[in-house]
Design an enzyme around this catalytic site. Sequence first.
Site, mmCIF file in Angstrom:
data_model
loop_
_atom_site.group_PDB
_atom_site.id
_atom_site.type_symbol
_atom_site.label_atom_id
_atom_site.label_comp_id
_atom_site.label_asym_id
_atom_site.label_seq_id
_atom_site.Cartn_x
_atom_site.Cartn_y
_atom_site.Cartn_z
ATOM 1 C CB CYS A 8 -0.842 0.006 1.265
ATOM 2 S SG CYS A 8 -1.983 -1.401 1.246
ATOM 3 C CB SER A 58 -7.179 -5.995 -1.259
ATOM 4 O OG SER A 58 -7.852 -4.629 -1.916
ATOM 5 C CB ILE A 60 -6.325 -7.656 6.399
ATOM 6 C CG1 ILE A 60 -4.893 -8.397 6.622
ATOM 7 C CG2 ILE A 60 -7.645 -7.914 7.492
ATOM 8 C CD1 ILE A 60 -4.401 -7.746 7.920
ATOM 9 C CG ASN A 81 2.293 1.181 3.631
ATOM 10 O OD1 ASN A 81 2.070 -0.044 3.127
ATOM 11 N ND2 ASN A 81 3.519 1.604 3.326
ATOM 12 N N GLY A 82 0.742 -0.751 5.888
ATOM 13 C CA GLY A 82 1.457 -1.722 6.551
ATOM 14 C C GLY A 82 0.654 -2.821 7.451
ATOM 15 C CD GLU A 83 0.650 -8.347 8.349
ATOM 16 O OE1 GLU A 83 0.116 -9.329 8.876
ATOM 17 O OE2 GLU A 83 1.170 -8.241 7.675
ATOM 18 C CG ASP A 106 -4.534 -3.858 9.666
ATOM 19 O OD1 ASP A 106 -5.132 -3.943 8.360
ATOM 20 O OD2 ASP A 106 -3.148 -4.453 9.452
#
Length: 168
Positions: A8, A58, A60, A81-83, A106
């Site tokens: 992202c 895309s 999660i 942007n990230g997790e 998230d």
Amino acid sequence: DFRLPTMCGIAGILNLTESAAPSETTMRSMLGMIRHRGPDQFGIYLGERVGLGNARLSIIDLGGGQQPISNEDGTIWVVYNGEIFNYVELRAELEAKGHRFSTQCDTEVVAHAYEEYGPDCLSRFNGQFAVAVWNERDRSLFLGRDRIGVRPLFYTQQNGRLIFGSEI
């Protein structure tokens, strides 16, 4: 030919002076420059002083994780942007405090964590991320990233505007 891995991307503008609001055309142009980071969806939030944008890959909550995303009353807006690896646990904690979620992503956890803890929310995140949070209540912008800097976040100040993004 070297290419960055797909992920992202975020971009945005905050007017630091009384001037015309960021335009949709400008935000679309910024997102177009980082399209390779998130080809699945573009999302834009425009306010009186701020424009936030996201180019999404895309991963999660494929159907419900469109960004920008807000809290229940639309006073907190997030591009990210990230997790966040511990988002499931954080979500349960926030739900116990009365927060209501409309997605499984998230990113929405980030919005509610900021709403609950303010900038201290970053210390609760286990993950890699770059985030921009617009607070409509006090008209403030919060930018943050993971402690190691895995997810990039660049910014500059030009012509009375703070401009930021995942890439220069």
